[in-house]
Design a protein around this motif. Sequence first.
Motif, PDB file in Angstrom:
ATOM      1  N   SER A 225       0.739  -1.184   0.377  1.00 53.60           N
ATOM      2  CA  SER A 225      -0.197  -0.051  -0.149  1.00 53.60           C
ATOM      3  C   SER A 225       0.770   1.202  -0.149  1.00 53.60           C
ATOM      4  O   SER A 225       0.471   2.151  -0.613  1.00 53.60           O
ATOM      5  CB  SER A 225      -0.898  -0.142   1.099  1.00 53.60           C
ATOM      6  OG  SER A 225      -1.440  -1.110   0.753  1.00 53.60           O
ATOM      7  N   GLY A 229      -0.062   2.729  -3.033  1.00 56.70           N
ATOM      8  CA  GLY A 229      -0.667   3.701  -2.913  1.00 56.70           C
ATOM      9  C   GLY A 229      -2.475   2.607  -2.674  1.00 56.70           C
ATOM     10  O   GLY A 229      -2.745   1.912  -3.468  1.00 56.70           O
ATOM     11  N   SER A 232      -6.569   7.423  -1.271  1.00 59.04           N
ATOM     12  CA  SER A 232      -6.300   8.708  -1.534  1.00 59.04           C
ATOM     13  C   SER A 232      -4.402   8.663  -1.446  1.00 59.04           C
ATOM     14  O   SER A 232      -4.656   8.929   0.089  1.00 59.04           O
ATOM     15  CB  SER A 232      -7.266   9.788  -1.074  1.00 59.04           C
ATOM     16  OG  SER A 232      -8.172   9.526  -2.113  1.00 59.04           O
ATOM     17  N   ARG A 233      -3.358   8.628  -2.226  1.00 66.92           N
ATOM     18  CA  ARG A 233      -2.255   9.600  -1.755  1.00 66.92           C
ATOM     19  C   ARG A 233      -1.909  11.182  -2.304  1.00 66.92           C
ATOM     20  O   ARG A 233      -2.368  11.160  -3.326  1.00 66.92           O
ATOM     21  CB  ARG A 233      -1.652   8.862  -3.375  1.00 66.92           C
ATOM     22  CG  ARG A 233      -0.148   8.919  -3.011  1.00 66.92           C
ATOM     23  CD  ARG A 233       0.765   7.951  -3.791  1.00 66.92           C
ATOM     24  NE  ARG A 233       2.010   7.717  -4.065  1.00 66.92           N
ATOM     25  CZ  ARG A 233       2.858   7.048  -2.895  1.00 66.92           C
ATOM     26  NH1 ARG A 233       1.764   5.906  -2.595  1.00 66.92           N
ATOM     27  NH2 ARG A 233       3.660   6.555  -2.465  1.00 66.92           N
ATOM     28  N   THR A 235      -0.264  14.803  -1.005  1.00 66.75           N
ATOM     29  CA  THR A 235       0.935  15.168  -0.118  1.00 66.75           C
ATOM     30  C   THR A 235       0.398  16.494  -0.412  1.00 66.75           C
ATOM     31  O   THR A 235      -0.497  17.732  -0.870  1.00 66.75           O
ATOM     32  CB  THR A 235       1.960  15.542  -1.185  1.00 66.75           C
ATOM     33  OG1 THR A 235       3.049  15.609  -1.003  1.00 66.75           O
ATOM     34  CG2 THR A 235       2.038  15.903  -2.066  1.00 66.75           C
ATOM     35  N   SER A 303       2.472   7.716   7.413  1.00 72.42           N
ATOM     36  CA  SER A 303       2.678   8.858   6.713  1.00 72.42           C
ATOM     37  C   SER A 303       4.651   9.481   6.702  1.00 72.42           C
ATOM     38  O   SER A 303       5.221   8.348   7.123  1.00 72.42           O
ATOM     39  CB  SER A 303       2.211  10.245   7.854  1.00 72.42           C
ATOM     40  OG  SER A 303       3.173  10.437   8.315  1.00 72.42           O
ATOM     41  N   LEU A 319       3.673  13.042   3.345  1.00 73.08           N
ATOM     42  CA  LEU A 319       2.464  12.273   1.996  1.00 73.08           C
ATOM     43  C   LEU A 319       2.310  11.443   3.512  1.00 73.08           C
ATOM     44  O   LEU A 319       2.785  10.972   3.748  1.00 73.08           O
ATOM     45  CB  LEU A 319       3.848  11.227   1.133  1.00 73.08           C
ATOM     46  CG  LEU A 319       3.202  10.498   0.244  1.00 73.08           C
ATOM     47  CD1 LEU A 319       2.395  10.950  -0.583  1.00 73.08           C
ATOM     48  CD2 LEU A 319       4.290   9.265  -0.357  1.00 73.08           C
ATOM     49  N   PRO A 321       0.113   8.062   1.979  1.00 78.51           N
ATOM     50  CA  PRO A 321      -0.241   7.392   0.641  1.00 78.51           C
ATOM     51  C   PRO A 321      -1.032   6.407   0.596  1.00 78.51           C
ATOM     52  O   PRO A 321      -1.453   5.667   0.208  1.00 78.51           O
ATOM     53  CB  PRO A 321       1.294   6.410   0.858  1.00 78.51           C
ATOM     54  CG  PRO A 321       1.390   6.063   2.654  1.00 78.51           C
ATOM     55  CD  PRO A 321       0.799   7.504   3.083  1.00 78.51           C
ATOM     56  N   ASN A 322      -1.961   5.995   1.481  1.00 80.39           N
ATOM     57  CA  ASN A 322      -2.665   4.908   1.932  1.00 80.39           C
ATOM     58  C   ASN A 322      -4.532   6.428   2.437  1.00 80.39           C
ATOM     59  O   ASN A 322      -4.829   5.609   3.744  1.00 80.39           O
ATOM     60  CB  ASN A 322      -2.959   4.038   3.252  1.00 80.39           C
ATOM     61  CG  ASN A 322      -1.459   3.210   2.806  1.00 80.39           C
ATOM     62  OD1 ASN A 322      -1.057   3.068   1.683  1.00 80.39           O
ATOM     63  ND2 ASN A 322      -0.401   3.450   3.641  1.00 80.39           N
TER      64      ASN A 322
END
Length: 780
Positions: A225, A229, A232-233, A235, A303, A319, A321-322
């Motif tokens: 993941s 991803g 929503s990924r 940043t 994160s 970031l 990512p998940n």
Amino acid sequence: MTDVIPGRGQYTEEARLRRLEWLRGRTGAAMPSAEKTGFDARALTGNLENFVGSVEVPVGLAGPLLFDGRAAQGGIVAPLATTEGALIASASRGARAITDSGGVTTRVLSQRMSRAPVFEFADMATALRFADWLRSVRPQLDEQVALVSRHARLIDVDPYQIGRYLHVRCVFETADAAGQNMTTAATWQICRWLTEALHDQDSLRPERMMLDGNLSSDKKVSAVSMLAGRGSRVTAETRISADVVAAVLKSDPAVMVRAHTATVMGAQQAGMVGYGINAVNIVAALFVATGQDIASVHESGVSILSLELDGPDLLATILLPNLVIGTVGGGTALPHQREWLTALGCAGDGGAERFAEIVAGFALALDVSTAAAMVSGQFADAHRRLGRARPVEWLLKADLNAAYLRPPLARCLADPGLVVESVTLAPELHGDGIASELGALGERRKLTGLLPMTVHWTAGDGTPVTADLVAKIKPRGEDLIAGIAMVASRCGREVAQAWDQWGGESDFAGTHRREPAVYRRREPPLTALLPRCFGIVEDDSREAYVILMERLVHTPGPWDSERIDRALRGIGAVHGHWLGRDQQLIAEGWLHRGAGGSHLAKAGELWEALARYNAAEHPGLIGAERRDLLLGAAGSVGFWDQELEAMPRTLVHNDFNQRNVTVADGRLIAYDWELATVDVPQRDVAELLAFTLGPDASEAAVEHHLEVHRDAVAAVSPAATGLVAGADWRRGYHLSLRKLLLSRLQLYTAAHAHREFAFLPAVLDSAFHLWEIEARRDAE
């Protein structure tokens, strides 16, 4: 009693109450709060089963935070549902630092949701052939997805073979829905079609199938993941100037980056997936407020935080990512959750991208603030508790019963035969002002504040009595000082260190001893001014300090000249009674007086640190001119405070303002005596005038009120008359006003950033205006 939960599958209020009654009978718990709920049972179909009640989580506002995103633009305030103290304050501090430096840039890089069925084959070769065949029928898989969802779009089908097992990771875009249910339905449709299509093909047909073989990492943290991803990924990035880091975060960019490097190495040693500080706090708080899938907090809170130097400034990026979120479906349709999503501008179709950017922006704000707090020592200070060498059995609300109240009532009323028949407590404890709030910060586990009650007792002579009382439950002075230390820790290292050194000798030491001692006294000038006391409890073993006093009915009215004079005459009688007898009072041991000289003079560095902090934090309250006045007074305090110390002294209230002085049933009443000490009598006058006269007061008005007070003090006794005649009364007032501004009002101003005091701006304007009047008189 049946052991089967009643009303299964029924979504009605009647069924809910039946379940609640069943649970009460099974557990013996009364559960009065569960009786009430804001939810309509009929609206919860599909959200949960066996509905019985709800849990209310407080929601606070963080921000505003300035966004420059693709979907999130402008200043945004975030509703955070949490019970963790300092979380919202820290997120707001980070938001302010970012906003003051130009804002945060946010982007959603992708949106994915996955489901990964697993197929078992007769042998490895069959699994390999199936994987090749699966790639060839990709168009048909898209068609199957379209049969069950208008929003899901299949974007990837990745086979992962392990011997005769084949995990197939189906990846979808799900628009504004989180997509777990949507992708489950779409993947199940794909699996059904595959089974039917291969019904007669032994060389390709799987022997067994399971909808998810755990490769999708649903609600779990995983490397796949992180890389591919899930949800929503998103940043976020910000550049915070060195000046803002210093002024708002009370830190230094280079120090923060060095600390970040060390903590990244620690995370690597620990095998941490990703690297962050506490972004999950923002994720969880926004998830609860907006009806997201709470079980997805685990994976969504992962994160990667980066802190770098950009010249002298701090460059911070994060970031997520998940981030598994949605703005349609699930709990987002519930009324309270929908309202918070609407307030964010994220409810319904088209809201998911904006919501993801908001989560990322506030997660970065919180991480930046926490990183600064860690390196500057604020984090430890903000979470510290007073060390105790023994366990303490805290006083509980339930303890305030007939048996507990009889001894103090009997002692205070001098009636050993008194019997308390009943005690009816108000449902809620009320705060009793700034001291109670600060004490609660220092020790949150304790019961403190004002508790109204009605007490019925029979006197020793058989007379029945009913009285409406208030129990004032006091924090220890140490708790109060620790609470101020927590506020000071948020004001930067200079203020925090100065408070750590000098706070223990401040006016706030021993407050839990002073007020009970005042109420035990029997001097008529004092008792005429006090609420009637019905009992006192001082139990060091339980750290319980309680005053039982009459419940007052306040008479409202403006603080005009007549009312100010009435208050000054009342306190003036108290001042006159003890004027010149301050050493006698100090010898009794209940008033706090720091040893080795005046605390005001010794703590000069604290007043200077506060002046610099307040001018930077509240330029509208403490501008450059006022800052310089305060710094000048702090720099010369060792000289003018000696002059003040040499003047005739007395017992003073030391918190004498309209918040603690009232007219009740025609009587002038002064309460909240926990800060009582010995000082010049003009100390109480300076405070009352600063709180009541206003910024347009004339010199004539000041002179009038000083005369009224001086006459009231002199009228008490020949000794008081002689001391008043021999003292420079106006000079004592001037120096008391300077002391008030330098110390107490500066502490209020520092705390104002963390707890708004509505009275403070007007009081500061008034106090500085009064100072200007005295400065002009001195210059003439």
